[in-house]
Motif scaffolding. Sequence first.
Motif, PDB file in Angstrom:
ATOM      1  N   VAL A  92       0.854  -1.188   0.000  1.00 21.94           N
ATOM      2  CA  VAL A  92       0.000   0.000   0.000  1.00 21.94           C
ATOM      3  C   VAL A  92       0.889   1.236   0.000  1.00 21.94           C
ATOM      4  CG1 VAL A  92      -1.840   1.231   1.213  1.00 21.94           C
ATOM      5  CG2 VAL A  92      -1.756  -1.273   1.309  1.00 21.94           C
ATOM      6  N   ALA A  93       0.696   2.098  -0.982  1.00 18.03           N
ATOM      7  CA  ALA A  93       1.401   3.383  -1.014  1.00 18.03           C
ATOM      8  C   ALA A  93       0.550   4.373  -0.241  1.00 18.03           C
ATOM      9  CB  ALA A  93       1.595   3.852  -2.449  1.00 18.03           C
ATOM     10  N   VAL A  94       1.143   4.990   0.767  1.00 12.35           N
ATOM     11  CA  VAL A  94       0.415   5.941   1.601  1.00 12.35           C
ATOM     12  C   VAL A  94       1.134   7.280   1.614  1.00 12.35           C
ATOM     13  CG1 VAL A  94      -0.665   4.185   3.070  1.00 12.35           C
ATOM     14  CG2 VAL A  94       1.547   5.148   3.712  1.00 12.35           C
ATOM     15  N   CYS A  95       0.343   8.305   1.803  1.00 11.00           N
ATOM     16  CA  CYS A  95       0.871   9.659   1.929  1.00 11.00           C
ATOM     17  C   CYS A  95       1.337   9.859   3.374  1.00 11.00           C
ATOM     18  CB  CYS A  95      -0.239  10.647   1.560  1.00 11.00           C
ATOM     19  SG  CYS A  95       0.382  12.203   0.957  1.00 11.00           S
ATOM     20  N   ASP A  96       1.926  10.995   3.648  1.00  9.37           N
ATOM     21  CA  ASP A  96       2.439  11.264   4.986  1.00  9.37           C
ATOM     22  C   ASP A  96       1.355  11.210   6.060  1.00  9.37           C
ATOM     23  OD1 ASP A  96       1.338  13.512   3.825  1.00  9.37           O
ATOM     24  OD2 ASP A  96       3.033  14.811   4.227  1.00  9.37           O
ATOM     25  N   ASN A  97       0.078  11.346   5.683  1.00  9.36           N
ATOM     26  CA  ASN A  97      -1.017  11.255   6.654  1.00  9.36           C
ATOM     27  C   ASN A  97      -1.586   9.833   6.731  1.00  9.36           C
ATOM     28  OD1 ASN A  97      -2.363  11.030   4.259  1.00  9.36           O
ATOM     29  ND2 ASN A  97      -3.672  12.817   4.550  1.00  9.36           N
ATOM     30  N   ASP A  98      -0.905   8.859   6.161  1.00  9.21           N
ATOM     31  CA  ASP A  98      -1.273   7.437   6.108  1.00  9.21           C
ATOM     32  C   ASP A  98      -2.514   7.194   5.248  1.00  9.21           C
ATOM     33  OD1 ASP A  98      -0.284   4.866   6.810  1.00  9.21           O
ATOM     34  OD2 ASP A  98      -1.972   4.600   8.162  1.00  9.21           O
ATOM     35  N   GLN A  99      -2.880   8.142   4.396  1.00 11.84           N
ATOM     36  CA  GLN A  99      -3.987   7.951   3.459  1.00 11.84           C
ATOM     37  C   GLN A  99      -3.504   7.103   2.294  1.00 11.84           C
ATOM     38  OE1 GLN A  99      -5.718  11.540   1.905  1.00 11.84           O
ATOM     39  NE2 GLN A  99      -6.906  10.443   0.379  1.00 11.84           N
ATOM     40  N   ALA A 100      -4.286   6.064   1.976  1.00 12.38           N
ATOM     41  CA  ALA A 100      -3.924   5.184   0.863  1.00 12.38           C
ATOM     42  C   ALA A 100      -3.995   5.948  -0.456  1.00 12.38           C
ATOM     43  CB  ALA A 100      -4.840   3.970   0.822  1.00 12.38           C
ATOM     44  N   MET A 101      -2.914   5.896  -1.210  1.00 13.40           N
ATOM     45  CA  MET A 101      -2.827   6.538  -2.520  1.00 13.40           C
ATOM     46  C   MET A 101      -2.944   5.510  -3.634  1.00 13.40           C
ATOM     47  SD  MET A 101       0.585   8.764  -1.750  1.00 13.40           S
ATOM     48  CE  MET A 101       0.717   9.282  -3.442  1.00 13.40           C
ATOM     49  N   ALA A 102      -2.454   4.309  -3.354  1.00 15.04           N
ATOM     50  CA  ALA A 102      -2.397   3.259  -4.357  1.00 15.04           C
ATOM     51  C   ALA A 102      -2.138   1.938  -3.647  1.00 15.04           C
ATOM     52  CB  ALA A 102      -1.274   3.537  -5.353  1.00 15.04           C
ATOM     53  N   TYR A 103      -2.360   0.856  -4.382  1.00 16.04           N
ATOM     54  CA  TYR A 103      -1.989  -0.452  -3.851  1.00 16.04           C
ATOM     55  C   TYR A 103      -1.761  -1.412  -5.000  1.00 16.04           C
ATOM     56  CZ  TYR A 103      -6.636  -2.459  -4.668  1.00 16.04           C
ATOM     57  OH  TYR A 103      -7.783  -2.929  -5.253  1.00 16.04           O
ATOM     58  N   ALA A 104      -0.954  -2.412  -4.720  1.00 15.14           N
ATOM     59  CA  ALA A 104      -0.651  -3.437  -5.719  1.00 15.14           C
ATOM     60  C   ALA A 104      -0.207  -4.694  -4.993  1.00 15.14           C
ATOM     61  CB  ALA A 104       0.461  -2.969  -6.649  1.00 15.14           C
ATOM     62  N   ASP A 105      -0.438  -5.821  -5.640  1.00 14.23           N
ATOM     63  CA  ASP A 105       0.044  -7.077  -5.079  1.00 14.23           C
ATOM     64  C   ASP A 105       1.052  -7.682  -6.038  1.00 14.23           C
ATOM     65  OD1 ASP A 105      -1.523  -9.732  -6.473  1.00 14.23           O
ATOM     66  OD2 ASP A 105      -2.391  -7.766  -6.830  1.00 14.23           O
ATOM     67  N   LEU A 106       1.875  -8.540  -5.510  1.00 11.11           N
ATOM     68  CA  LEU A 106       2.812  -9.318  -6.309  1.00 11.11           C
ATOM     69  C   LEU A 106       2.831 -10.712  -5.705  1.00 11.11           C
ATOM     70  CD1 LEU A 106       4.934  -9.609  -8.543  1.00 11.11           C
ATOM     71  CD2 LEU A 106       6.638  -8.807  -6.877  1.00 11.11           C
ATOM     72  N   GLN A 107       2.287 -11.653  -6.442  1.00  9.17           N
ATOM     73  CA  GLN A 107       2.195 -13.015  -5.945  1.00  9.17           C
ATOM     74  C   GLN A 107       3.529 -13.748  -6.132  1.00  9.17           C
ATOM     75  OE1 GLN A 107      -0.618 -13.761  -4.187  1.00  9.17           O
ATOM     76  NE2 GLN A 107      -0.960 -11.593  -4.638  1.00  9.17           N
ATOM     77  N   ALA A 108       3.703 -14.852  -5.426  1.00 11.89           N
ATOM     78  CA  ALA A 108       4.963 -15.613  -5.448  1.00 11.89           C
ATOM     79  C   ALA A 108       5.355 -16.052  -6.855  1.00 11.89           C
ATOM     80  CB  ALA A 108       4.858 -16.830  -4.525  1.00 11.89           C
ATOM     81  N   ASN A 109       4.360 -16.278  -7.716  1.00 15.42           N
ATOM     82  CA  ASN A 109       4.653 -16.710  -9.086  1.00 15.42           C
ATOM     83  C   ASN A 109       4.867 -15.535 -10.043  1.00 15.42           C
ATOM     84  OD1 ASN A 109       2.086 -15.716  -9.396  1.00 15.42           O
ATOM     85  ND2 ASN A 109       1.181 -17.622 -10.155  1.00 15.42           N
ATOM     86  N   GLY A 110       4.882 -14.311  -9.505  1.00 16.12           N
ATOM     87  CA  GLY A 110       5.094 -13.120 -10.326  1.00 16.12           C
ATOM     88  C   GLY A 110       3.822 -12.477 -10.839  1.00 16.12           C
ATOM     89  N   TYR A 111       2.680 -13.065 -10.556  1.00 15.71           N
ATOM     90  CA  TYR A 111       1.393 -12.554 -11.030  1.00 15.71           C
ATOM     91  C   TYR A 111       0.982 -11.317 -10.233  1.00 15.71           C
ATOM     92  CZ  TYR A 111      -3.591 -12.481 -12.196  1.00 15.71           C
ATOM     93  OH  TYR A 111      -4.836 -12.115 -12.620  1.00 15.71           O
ATOM     94  N   ILE A 112       0.530 -10.297 -10.925  1.00 11.91           N
ATOM     95  CA  ILE A 112      -0.028  -9.100 -10.307  1.00 11.91           C
ATOM     96  C   ILE A 112      -1.515  -9.100 -10.623  1.00 11.91           C
ATOM     97  CG2 ILE A 112      -0.090  -6.573 -10.302  1.00 11.91           C
ATOM     98  CD1 ILE A 112       2.883  -6.674 -11.164  1.00 11.91           C
ATOM     99  N   ASP A 113      -2.349  -9.149  -9.597  1.00 14.54           N
ATOM    100  CA  ASP A 113      -3.791  -9.158  -9.782  1.00 14.54           C
ATOM    101  C   ASP A 113      -4.352  -7.741  -9.714  1.00 14.54           C
ATOM    102  OD1 ASP A 113      -6.402  -9.972 -10.107  1.00 14.54           O
ATOM    103  OD2 ASP A 113      -6.613 -10.787  -8.088  1.00 14.54           O
ATOM    104  N   HIS A 114      -3.967  -6.993  -8.711  1.00 13.06           N
ATOM    105  CA  HIS A 114      -4.445  -5.619  -8.536  1.00 13.06           C
ATOM    106  C   HIS A 114      -3.267  -4.656  -8.587  1.00 13.06           C
ATOM    107  CE1 HIS A 114      -8.554  -6.276  -6.374  1.00 13.06           C
ATOM    108  NE2 HIS A 114      -8.366  -7.149  -7.346  1.00 13.06           N
ATOM    109  N   PHE A 115      -3.464  -3.550  -9.302  1.00 10.12           N
ATOM    110  CA  PHE A 115      -2.494  -2.456  -9.313  1.00 10.12           C
ATOM    111  C   PHE A 115      -3.291  -1.199  -9.614  1.00 10.12           C
ATOM    112  CE2 PHE A 115       2.236  -1.903  -9.775  1.00 10.12           C
ATOM    113  CZ  PHE A 115       2.223  -0.523  -9.679  1.00 10.12           C
ATOM    114  N   PHE A 116      -3.702  -0.480  -8.572  1.00  8.90           N
ATOM    115  CA  PHE A 116      -4.619   0.655  -8.729  1.00  8.90           C
ATOM    116  C   PHE A 116      -4.080   1.883  -8.005  1.00  8.90           C
ATOM    117  CE2 PHE A 116      -7.220  -3.089  -9.342  1.00  8.90           C
ATOM    118  CZ  PHE A 116      -7.909  -2.753 -10.495  1.00  8.90           C
ATOM    119  N   VAL A 117      -4.305   3.047  -8.616  1.00 15.29           N
ATOM    120  CA  VAL A 117      -3.882   4.333  -8.070  1.00 15.29           C
ATOM    121  C   VAL A 117      -5.118   5.218  -7.941  1.00 15.29           C
ATOM    122  CG1 VAL A 117      -2.470   6.393  -8.476  1.00 15.29           C
ATOM    123  CG2 VAL A 117      -1.638   4.137  -9.188  1.00 15.29           C
ATOM    124  N   ALA A 118      -5.269   5.873  -6.803  1.00 20.68           N
ATOM    125  CA  ALA A 118      -6.355   6.826  -6.626  1.00 20.68           C
ATOM    126  C   ALA A 118      -6.174   7.939  -7.647  1.00 20.68           C
ATOM    127  CB  ALA A 118      -6.349   7.398  -5.205  1.00 20.68           C
TER     128      ALA A 118
END
Length: 124
Positions: A92-118
């Motif tokens: 989770v990418a967060v700003c200095d106020n801990d507000q979520a700006m973006a998030y992404a996953d990276l699975q063990a096999n290299g698969y990325i399911d979610h990659f989203f930016v506000a």
Amino acid sequence: QIKKCFHNRPCALHRCHASAANHFCQTQSICQAMHVRSYRPGDEIALWQVFHDAVHQLAANHYSHEQLDAWAPQRPDWTQWRQRIQALQPFVAVCDNDQAMAYADLQANGYIDHFFVAPQYGRQ
């Protein structure tokens, strides 16, 4: 921050986006200090907002309203969403106020399911 446009064309000044179903202007928020952390239980609602806004605002010109609602419905199944996010264990990418700006996953096999930016943090 989203505001209604008073014109019917995209513009660089307001970062406007238009489609048949949606027309909005987006002003960009500036984050002074961003950092990336691991997912924490309790992040699910903030990550839903990032996901929903990215789908309905950033992808609005590329999909129909029906497709957007199928992808990111207005009312999620919260149990299913929590289970999905807990299984993904995203970063989770967060700003200095801990507000979520973006998030992404990276699975063990290299698969990325979610990659989203506000939308308000896009291109940063």
